[in-house]
Design an enzyme around this catalytic site. Sequence first.
Site, PDB file in Angstrom:
ATOM      1  N   GLN A 114      93.198 -52.868-123.875  1.00  0.00           N
ATOM      2  CA  GLN A 114      93.781 -52.479-122.585  1.00  0.00           C
ATOM      3  C   GLN A 114      93.503 -51.011-122.261  1.00  0.00           C
ATOM      4  OE1 GLN A 114      95.927 -55.152-121.139  1.00  0.00           O
ATOM      5  NE2 GLN A 114      95.385 -54.086-119.279  1.00  0.00           N
ATOM      6  N   LYS A 129     100.702 -53.113-124.498  1.00  0.00           N
ATOM      7  CA  LYS A 129     100.793 -54.575-124.428  1.00  0.00           C
ATOM      8  C   LYS A 129     102.057 -55.007-125.142  1.00  0.00           C
ATOM      9  CE  LYS A 129      98.363 -58.122-122.960  1.00  0.00           C
ATOM     10  NZ  LYS A 129      97.382 -58.208-121.870  1.00  0.00           N
ATOM     11  N   ASP A 169     100.793 -62.055-118.733  1.00  0.00           N
ATOM     12  CA  ASP A 169      99.617 -62.450-119.522  1.00  0.00           C
ATOM     13  C   ASP A 169      99.853 -63.929-119.843  1.00  0.00           C
ATOM     14  OD1 ASP A 169      97.158 -61.083-121.024  1.00  0.00           O
ATOM     15  OD2 ASP A 169      97.993 -62.491-122.454  1.00  0.00           O
ATOM     16  N   THR A 213      92.811 -61.271-111.223  1.00  0.00           N
ATOM     17  CA  THR A 213      91.977 -61.289-112.433  1.00  0.00           C
ATOM     18  C   THR A 213      90.796 -62.235-112.241  1.00  0.00           C
ATOM     19  OG1 THR A 213      93.984 -60.881-113.692  1.00  0.00           O
ATOM     20  CG2 THR A 213      92.028 -61.502-114.938  1.00  0.00           C
TER      21      THR A 213
HETATM   22  P1  NDP Z   1      98.109 -68.644-118.501  1.00  0.00           P
HETATM   23  O1  NDP Z   1      99.270 -68.763-119.401  1.00  0.00           O
HETATM   24  O2  NDP Z   1      98.301 -68.726-117.042  1.00  0.00           O
HETATM   25  O3  NDP Z   1      97.001 -69.723-118.894  1.00  0.00           O
HETATM   26  C1  NDP Z   1      96.456 -69.773-120.175  1.00  0.00           C
HETATM   27  C2  NDP Z   1      95.454 -70.907-120.249  1.00  0.00           C
HETATM   28  O4  NDP Z   1      94.707 -70.774-121.451  1.00  0.00           O
HETATM   29  C3  NDP Z   1      96.116 -72.266-120.299  1.00  0.00           C
HETATM   30  O5  NDP Z   1      95.269 -73.220-119.719  1.00  0.00           O
HETATM   31  C4  NDP Z   1      96.262 -72.491-121.801  1.00  0.00           C
HETATM   32  O6  NDP Z   1      96.315 -73.855-122.167  1.00  0.00           O
HETATM   33  C5  NDP Z   1      95.011 -71.863-122.332  1.00  0.00           C
HETATM   34  N1  NDP Z   1      95.282 -71.336-123.703  1.00  0.00           N
HETATM   35  C6  NDP Z   1      96.137 -70.337-124.022  1.00  0.00           C
HETATM   36  N2  NDP Z   1      96.200 -70.153-125.340  1.00  0.00           N
HETATM   37  C7  NDP Z   1      95.375 -71.056-125.866  1.00  0.00           C
HETATM   38  C8  NDP Z   1      95.005 -71.361-127.184  1.00  0.00           C
HETATM   39  N3  NDP Z   1      95.500 -70.680-128.247  1.00  0.00           N
HETATM   40  N4  NDP Z   1      94.116 -72.344-127.363  1.00  0.00           N
HETATM   41  C9  NDP Z   1      93.595 -73.018-126.297  1.00  0.00           C
HETATM   42  N5  NDP Z   1      93.920 -72.774-125.012  1.00  0.00           N
HETATM   43  C10 NDP Z   1      94.792 -71.807-124.806  1.00  0.00           C
HETATM   44  O7  NDP Z   1      97.414 -67.242-118.898  1.00  0.00           O
HETATM   45  P2  NDP Z   1      96.387 -66.362-118.054  1.00  0.00           P
HETATM   46  O8  NDP Z   1      95.527 -67.230-117.223  1.00  0.00           O
HETATM   47  O9  NDP Z   1      97.143 -65.267-117.428  1.00  0.00           O
HETATM   48  O10 NDP Z   1      95.516 -65.699-119.222  1.00  0.00           O
HETATM   49  C11 NDP Z   1      94.308 -66.266-119.703  1.00  0.00           C
HETATM   50  C12 NDP Z   1      93.489 -65.191-120.419  1.00  0.00           C
HETATM   51  O11 NDP Z   1      93.185 -64.138-119.507  1.00  0.00           O
HETATM   52  C13 NDP Z   1      94.170 -64.509-121.606  1.00  0.00           C
HETATM   53  O12 NDP Z   1      93.184 -64.184-122.561  1.00  0.00           O
HETATM   54  C14 NDP Z   1      94.723 -63.226-120.997  1.00  0.00           C
HETATM   55  O13 NDP Z   1      94.908 -62.227-121.965  1.00  0.00           O
HETATM   56  C15 NDP Z   1      93.596 -62.879-120.052  1.00  0.00           C
HETATM   57  N6  NDP Z   1      93.926 -61.976-118.941  1.00  0.00           N
HETATM   58  C16 NDP Z   1      94.937 -62.256-118.091  1.00  0.00           C
HETATM   59  C17 NDP Z   1      95.206 -61.403-117.025  1.00  0.00           C
HETATM   60  C18 NDP Z   1      96.254 -61.709-116.011  1.00  0.00           C
HETATM   61  O14 NDP Z   1      96.356 -60.956-115.043  1.00  0.00           O
HETATM   62  N7  NDP Z   1      97.025 -62.775-116.136  1.00  0.00           N
HETATM   63  C19 NDP Z   1      94.444 -60.162-116.847  1.00  0.00           C
HETATM   64  C20 NDP Z   1      93.342 -59.999-117.766  1.00  0.00           C
HETATM   65  C21 NDP Z   1      93.123 -60.882-118.780  1.00  0.00           C
HETATM   66  P3  NDP Z   1      97.701 -74.475-122.681  1.00  0.00           P
HETATM   67  O15 NDP Z   1      98.557 -74.640-121.448  1.00  0.00           O
HETATM   68  O16 NDP Z   1      97.325 -75.766-123.306  1.00  0.00           O
HETATM   69  O17 NDP Z   1      98.276 -73.495-123.654  1.00  0.00           O
HETATM   70  O1  2IT Z   2      95.074 -58.262-119.988  1.00  0.00           O
HETATM   71  C1  2IT Z   2      95.425 -57.770-118.893  1.00  0.00           C
HETATM   72  O2  2IT Z   2      94.762 -56.878-118.348  1.00  0.00           O
HETATM   73  C2  2IT Z   2      96.632 -58.286-118.247  1.00  0.00           C
HETATM   74  N1  2IT Z   2      97.239 -59.221-118.768  1.00  0.00           N
HETATM   75  C3  2IT Z   2      97.135 -57.657-116.976  1.00  0.00           C
HETATM   76  C4  2IT Z   2      97.902 -56.413-117.260  1.00  0.00           C
HETATM   77  C5  2IT Z   2      98.610 -55.792-116.078  1.00  0.00           C
HETATM   78  O3  2IT Z   2      99.337 -54.824-116.328  1.00  0.00           O
HETATM   79  O4  2IT Z   2      98.460 -56.244-114.934  1.00  0.00           O
END
Ligand code: NDP
Ligand code: 2IT
Length: 448
Positions: A114, A129, A169, A213
């Site tokens: 981050q 985080k 997240d 994102t």
């Molecule tokens: P959500 O909780 O909205 O969605 C997560 C998705 O990933 C679900 O479909 C989930 O499936 C799947 N998933 C999570 N963990 C696992 C695992 N261990 N094995 C397999 N599938 C998994 O999260 P986000 O969409 O917000 O985040 C997704 C990724 O993006 C993460 O790596 C996060 O750190 C990153 N990210 C998010 C940001 C944000 O603004 N939200 C910003 C930057 C990065 P299931 O429902 O089956 O668990």
């Molecule tokens: O991994 C990431 O950059 C996030 N989950 C978003 C962090 C934020 O402060 O919006």
Amino acid sequence: MAHVDQKIEGMYQEVLKRNPGETEFHQAVLEVLESLGPVVSKHPQFLERKIIQRICEPERQIIFRVPWQDDKGEVQINRGFRVEFNSSLGPYKGGLRFHPSVYLGIIKFLGFEQCFKNSLTGLPIGGGKGGSDFDPKGKSDDEVMRFCQSFMTELYRHIGEHTDVPAGDIGVGGREIGYMFGQYKRITNRYEPGVLTGKGLTWGGSLVRTEATGYGATFFVNEMLKARKDSFAGKTCLVSGSGNVAIYTIEKIHQLGGKCVACSDSNGVIYDEKGLDLDLIKQIKEVERRRVSDYAKTHKHAKYIAGGNIWDIPCQVAMPSATQNEINGKDAVTLVKNGCIAVGEGANMPTTPEGVKVFLDAKIAYGPGKATNAGGVATSALEMQQNAGRDSWTFEYTEKKLEDIMVNIHSNCFETAEEYGAPGNYVIGANICGFIKIANAMVAHGLV
Ligand code: NDP
Ligand code: 2IT
């Protein structure tokens, strides 16, 4: 450690020794340190001031008990974390992850990444985080609320507009941010929107934060394609996951003329060769909170592959948007062999080091997470700007700002890679560009 510069190798050994068992943190640190050899040769003051050693040690780590009662009245105990990693560029900023796999090593890898990501945005935010090993799956709204309230009852004393600003997240979206904001307001008796981002639109949230994102990641891949005189038009794409990042990645890919044929969750893969019906996915995931397998109940032509591997499906663009280490070396080989020309990481560290090596050796366009997915936190910083000015911007204005930020991150990474003799290598570009800004600020601030 063939790839770490001799001057830096001892620092990595020290990280291994001081943080035993935290394998994801080790992985994230190694990947950055591998890029920094030429930087310390050019800037010897970074070695003298022990900038790398200081960056690898979080400024503060908070671990706390989170007791709560489930719907049966039974007491449950989870563990909460907030790692305040680096505040040289601004208040600690970064999401909260609620997932049963969470432990200190996961939060530290995410916090470390981050710092560089936030630096790349060009906005005044430091890195942090947090999260918990709480599993929101199968919990009622009331249980999630009670958990969030208990979590915030400890967290509130550590955060604030000028101190540390959490967001979402994995497992933390608008619902959870709402419960946490409500509890913060109640405990402190202050309506302080700047303390959290990802808020609802009527109580201080920003338009485009939900989409940011995924949209940002797709803008970044679009820039990588443009740099190769190519575009999304007509490209077959894969997006893993089906959460916040995946959904808005699919949306923007479709807007830019690509066709996304598959997404997934931790149980399986949904494949629709006609192109995914995003309205249905939003209904299943955002409204009903169900599983992607339900997609095939409505669209009989689509295939649900229980336990399947999405990376086995041929594509030209792959955007991993689920979780860390979801693409291994073998998956990367399959992707390249099947004709994949671009990979953009919506998730944090979704590709193993073996996989990254395959992409770099094949010279495909590979956008590492800390650059590609920076649009989420960048738009959080735009939300902070609106909160500070008691303002709210239109969707178009905010989306344009996001796009400009992503174009800028792309060109900075691209140019830095060229400057350091690694043209086309966005890993080196992102690591060096993100690092130098933090390092210069730390030198300026003295030994703190
Ligand atoms: P959500 O909780 O909205 O969605 C997560 C998705 O990933 C679900 O479909 C989930 O499936 C799947 N998933 C999570 N963990 C696992 C695992 N261990 N094995 C397999 N599938 C998994 O999260 P986000 O969409 O917000 O985040 C997704 C990724 O993006 C993460 O790596 C996060 O750190 C990153 N990210 C998010 C940001 C944000 O603004 N939200 C910003 C930057 C990065 P299931 O429902 O089956 O668990
Ligand atoms: O991994 C990431 O950059 C996030 N989950 C978003 C962090 C934020 O402060 O919006």
